[in-house]
Design an enzyme around this catalytic site. Structure first.
Site, short mmCIF file in Angstrom:
data_model
loop_
_atom_site.label_atom_id
_atom_site.label_comp_id
_atom_site.label_asym_id
_atom_site.label_seq_id
_atom_site.Cartn_x
_atom_site.Cartn_y
_atom_site.Cartn_z
N CYS A 2 0.86 -1.19 0.00
CA CYS A 2 0.00 0.00 0.00
C CYS A 2 0.89 1.24 0.00
O CYS A 2 1.99 1.22 0.53
CB CYS A 2 -0.94 0.10 1.19
SG CYS A 2 -2.10 -1.25 1.33
N ARG A 27 3.98 -0.74 -4.67
CA ARG A 27 3.72 -1.22 -3.31
C ARG A 27 2.32 -1.80 -3.16
O ARG A 27 1.99 -2.37 -2.11
CB ARG A 27 3.89 -0.09 -2.31
CG ARG A 27 5.30 0.45 -2.26
CD ARG A 27 5.38 1.58 -1.28
NE ARG A 27 5.32 1.07 0.08
CZ ARG A 27 6.36 1.05 0.89
NH1 ARG A 27 7.51 1.49 0.49
NH2 ARG A 27 6.24 0.58 2.11
N TRP A 72 -3.25 -2.50 -1.49
CA TRP A 72 -3.03 -3.94 -1.65
C TRP A 72 -3.93 -4.58 -0.60
O TRP A 72 -3.70 -4.46 0.60
CB TRP A 72 -1.56 -4.25 -1.38
CG TRP A 72 -1.13 -5.65 -1.66
CD1 TRP A 72 -0.73 -6.16 -2.87
CD2 TRP A 72 -0.97 -6.71 -0.72
NE1 TRP A 72 -0.37 -7.47 -2.72
CE2 TRP A 72 -0.50 -7.85 -1.43
CE3 TRP A 72 -1.20 -6.83 0.65
CZ2 TRP A 72 -0.24 -9.06 -0.81
CZ3 TRP A 72 -0.95 -8.05 1.27
CH2 TRP A 72 -0.47 -9.15 0.54
N ASN A 98 -2.05 2.34 5.96
CA ASN A 98 -1.32 1.11 5.66
C ASN A 98 -1.19 0.33 6.95
O ASN A 98 -0.95 0.94 7.99
CB ASN A 98 0.11 1.41 5.18
CG ASN A 98 0.13 2.05 3.82
OD1 ASN A 98 -0.88 2.13 3.15
ND2 ASN A 98 1.31 2.51 3.43
N GLY A 99 -1.28 -0.98 6.89
CA GLY A 99 -1.12 -1.79 8.09
C GLY A 99 -2.40 -2.54 8.40
O GLY A 99 -3.29 -2.65 7.54
N GLU A 481 16.23 -19.44 -5.23
CA GLU A 481 15.90 -18.10 -5.71
C GLU A 481 15.43 -18.15 -7.17
O GLU A 481 14.53 -17.41 -7.57
CB GLU A 481 17.11 -17.17 -5.53
CG GLU A 481 16.98 -15.79 -6.13
CD GLU A 481 15.81 -14.96 -5.59
OE1 GLU A 481 15.15 -15.38 -4.63
OE2 GLU A 481 15.56 -13.89 -6.17
N LYS A 485 11.87 -16.70 -8.38
CA LYS A 485 11.71 -15.65 -9.40
C LYS A 485 10.73 -16.13 -10.47
O LYS A 485 9.86 -15.39 -10.89
CB LYS A 485 13.04 -15.32 -10.09
CG LYS A 485 13.99 -14.38 -9.43
CD LYS A 485 13.59 -12.95 -9.32
CE LYS A 485 12.75 -12.70 -8.09
NZ LYS A 485 13.43 -12.59 -6.83
N GLU A 488 7.10 -16.16 -9.13
CA GLU A 488 6.56 -14.81 -8.87
C GLU A 488 6.12 -14.10 -10.13
O GLU A 488 5.05 -13.51 -10.17
CB GLU A 488 7.66 -13.93 -8.28
CG GLU A 488 7.88 -14.03 -6.84
CD GLU A 488 8.97 -13.06 -6.44
OE1 GLU A 488 8.68 -12.09 -5.75
OE2 GLU A 488 10.13 -13.26 -6.84
N HIS A 504 15.52 -38.88 -2.99
CA HIS A 504 14.78 -39.21 -1.76
C HIS A 504 13.30 -38.87 -1.87
O HIS A 504 12.61 -38.80 -0.87
CB HIS A 504 15.41 -38.50 -0.56
CG HIS A 504 16.81 -38.93 -0.28
ND1 HIS A 504 17.13 -40.19 0.16
CD2 HIS A 504 17.99 -38.29 -0.43
CE1 HIS A 504 18.44 -40.31 0.29
NE2 HIS A 504 18.99 -39.14 -0.08
N LYS A 601 5.38 -4.91 -3.19
CA LYS A 601 6.72 -4.64 -2.68
C LYS A 601 6.57 -4.22 -1.22
O LYS A 601 5.61 -3.56 -0.87
CB LYS A 601 7.30 -3.49 -3.50
CG LYS A 601 8.80 -3.33 -3.39
CD LYS A 601 9.51 -4.20 -4.39
CE LYS A 601 11.00 -4.04 -4.32
NZ LYS A 601 11.65 -5.25 -4.88
C1 F6R Z 1 11.00 -11.68 -4.06
C2 F6R Z 1 10.76 -10.60 -3.16
C3 F6R Z 1 10.37 -10.90 -1.76
C4 F6R Z 1 11.23 -10.05 -0.81
C5 F6R Z 1 10.74 -10.20 0.62
C6 F6R Z 1 11.60 -9.40 1.59
O1 F6R Z 1 11.36 -11.26 -5.32
O2 F6R Z 1 10.89 -9.47 -3.53
O3 F6R Z 1 10.48 -12.24 -1.45
O4 F6R Z 1 12.55 -10.46 -0.95
O5 F6R Z 1 9.41 -9.79 0.73
O6 F6R Z 1 11.61 -8.05 1.27
P1 F6R Z 1 12.69 -7.08 1.85
O7 F6R Z 1 14.01 -7.48 1.30
O8 F6R Z 1 12.27 -5.71 1.41
O9 F6R Z 1 12.67 -7.24 3.35
#
Ligand code: F6R
Length: 606
Positions: A2, A27, A72, A98-99, A481, A485, A488, A504, A601
């Site tokens: 948000c 965000r 969001w 937000n929150g 990772e 990626k 996501e 296994h 984000k």
């Molecule tokens: C994946 C991604 C998330 C962040 C996670 C932590 O691409 O962006 O998994 O890595 O939410 O976010 P930060 O690093 O901002 O604490």
């Protein structure tokens, strides 16, 4: 998660709010709204993107005080009604938030009994009705907000305006960021500096429990007990260029492509050629303290956690201290044993992830020594830690983390080198690692030049119903990772396993429909990895090998050959082709690359 923007000054607020919301859209992006004050409150809010909101705001939407929000969803589906701002029934008070208000249901029941009519399913609307009630007896909006917040349990970053007090915005923070922007006879506030850099570089971060009153001629900040607090403005060095796609089709590709520069920035001024050591000025730890640690525990969420796994491996190998990583979201809930001789390291790109922040706070309560590896200067996690390393990777706008992930791994290599040289790492090994680190930016450029090959492979495999990612020891976090990626941004199901674990259980999944991406560095485990590739191919599985061996169809169906560095540093490079693979798979599948569904984000809620 948000976005909030607020403005008070001589100009029309709406265009400033809309521009700010656009910059914060990464965000949260399921609905958006603005309210301005001009002889009463004027509101527009819509389900959809900020562009939909901009189209819905009429040309004559005048008012020099306003607040805006991009959402969001947490409480209630994305809809016009649930979009912020939320207003009190007399349309005097407007709130963006937000929150999460944890006691929203209980407050709602009480407010309804008192005659409040709720128009949305959100927890935020509770705040609008509460503040409207406290306003009647308060001498100021600030007092009304403070009194209302005393009844609230949960996290918030809020901005509030009152139709009867034009020229004033009150903001407050508890667990969800609020930053003030100081302009020339105008004031701004936002949940993220991204919304402010077009207008000002002078910012003030609110602490948890703080509240601020903004007027065109300045601001005052207060602690929760109404004591005025003194705040020093910071100058931010991020400019608007960081928030433009810079000619790339997507932020994600721009941020992947920036990595030669961002890694160089993470390294800048930190490698000492004379003694082959790393200087990390922000650690606030002398050599004796570094020697006293018997364990390193790393916490972070999502991709930050996976970069922490790479970090743990680097620390064990170079500093020979037992090290491990754990999701911060799990750590904070399991009443962890906090030991005085353990060094805790928290990782966060945003510096605002609530689970990580809460884990750091829990560690601090129990006397733990916590370092932060953080990208956002002055963020909550950075401020909470005892010291740390800034990544200097610049703002990351695309929801999926790429350049911050790579820079975190580089920062861990610096930390491991620093700790290793204070302990038992020889000068010769120190030199080897220093030289390897220096080679990284050019080697990343070589990997980026493989983009046409990777794009072709991504298009070929994007239609797979599922993909397996495997790696062994140093390669395993890289595989995790890579799978993350792909999931996501392309929504292709992907699983990551240690290559050694395949037999296994998950080998049962392997067949022509399930291609495997295998991380196969040229290290002491090469033969073991090649055996695994044979096992996969024997079951009809296709193999895409990411490693150092030149293409050999007997080993794998496809090979992406990356430049070789020192074995300890190879994981940093092996992850980059997987970022490009995920990006191009998402483009081939016509996904919303920078704003994947259901994600946001900075996850500033639990
Ligand atoms: C994946 C991604 C998330 C962040 C996670 C932590 O691409 O962006 O998994 O890595 O939410 O976010 P930060 O690093 O901002 O604490």
């Amino acid at each position: 998660m948000c976005g909030i923007v607020a403005y008070v000054g001589p100009k029309d607020a709406a265009p400033i709010l809309l521009e700010g919301l656009q910059r914060l859209e990464y965000r949260g992006y399921d609905s958006a709204g603005v309210v301005v004050s001009n002889k009463g409150l004027k509101v527009r809010k819509v389900k959809g993107r900020v562009a939909d909101l901009a189209a819905a705001v009429p040309a004559r939407f005048k008012g020099a005080t306003g607040i805006g929000h991009t959402r969001w969803a947490t409480h209630g589906v994305p809809s016009d009604e649930n979009a912020h701002p939320h207003l009190s029934n007399d349309e005097r008070i407007a709130v963006v938030h937000n929150g999460i208000i944890e006691n929203a249901d209980e407050l709602r029941a009480k407010l309804e009994a008192d005659g409040a009519v709720f128009l949305s399913e959100t927890d935020t609307e509770v705040l609008a009705h509460l503040i409207a009630r406290t306003t009647k007896e308060a001498d100021s909006l600030e007092e009304a907000v403070r009194t209302a917040l005393k009844r609230v349990v949960g996290t918030y970053g809020i901005a509030v305006i009152d139709a009867e007090r034009p020229g004033e915005v009150v903001v407050a923070r508890n667990g969800s960021p609020i930053v003030l922007g100081i302009g020339e006879k105008e004031m701004f506030a936002a949940s993220d500096v991204a919304a402010l850099v077009r207008y000002t570089r002078q910012v003030v971060h609110l602490e948890d429990g703080e509240l601020a009153v903004l007027k065109a001629d300045g601001f005052h900040t207060f602690a929760s007990d109404a004591r005025e607090t003194a705040k020093e403005p910071l100058t931010v060095d991020w400019d608007t260029g960081h928030y433009d796609t810079g000619g790339y089709e997507h932020y994600l590709l721009k941020e992947i492509s920036e990595q030669p520069d961002t890694v160089a920035r993470t390294l800048r001024g930190r490698l000492d050629e004379r003694f082959n050591v790393a200087h990390l000025g922000g650690l606030n730890m002398d050599a004796r303290e570094v020697r006293s640690f018997r364990r390193v525990k790393i916490i972070g969420c999502g991709s930050a956690y996976y970069s922490g796994q790479i970090g743990a491996q680097l620390i064990e190998e170079l500093a020979r201290i037992p090290a491990g990583a754990e999701p911060a979201s799990e750590f904070r809930y399991r009443n962890p044993v906090v030991e005085p001789d353990t060094l805790y390291v928290a990782i966060s790109q945003s510096g605002e992830t609530y689970d990580t922040l809460a884990a750091v706070q829990e560690l601090k309560r129990k006397g733990g020594r916590v370092l932060g590896i953080v990208n956002t200067v002055g963020s909550a996690i950075a401020r909470e830690c005892d010291g740390g390393v800034y990544l200097h990777a610049g703002p990351e706008v695309s929801v999926a983390s790429t350049k911050a992930f790579t820079s975190t791994a580089v920062a861990f290599a610096l930390l491991a080198l620093h700790m290793g040289r204070v302990r038992d790492l020889s000068p010769a090994d120190g030199r080897r690692i220093c030289e390897g680190l220096r080679r990284l930016p050019d080697q990343i450029k070589e990997i980026l030049a493989l983009e046409p090959q990777i794009k072709e492979l991504a298009a070929k495999y994007a239609a797979s119903p599922s993909m397996m990612f495997v790696g062994r020891v140093r390669g395993y976090p890289v595989a995790r990772e890579g799978a993350q990626k792909l999931k996501e941004v392309s929504y292709v199901h992907a699983e990551a396993y240690p290559a050694s674990e395949l037999k296994h259980g998950p080998l049962a999944l392997i067949g022509p429909e399930m291609p495997t991406v295998a991380i196969v560095p040229d290290d002491e485990l090469l033969d073991k990895n090649l055996t695994t590739l044979g096992e996969i191919q024997a079951r009809g599985g296709k193999v895409i090998m990411i490693g150092h061996r030149t293409a050999d169809p007997k080993l794998a169906n496809e090979c992406i050959v990356v430049p070789k560095n020192e074995v300890e540093l190879d994981p940093i490079l092996l992850g980059i082709p997987l970022q490009l693979f995920a990006y191009h798979a998402a483009v081939a599948l016509e996904r919303d690359v920078d704003k994947p569904r259901n994600l946001a984000k900075s996850v500033t809620v639990e």
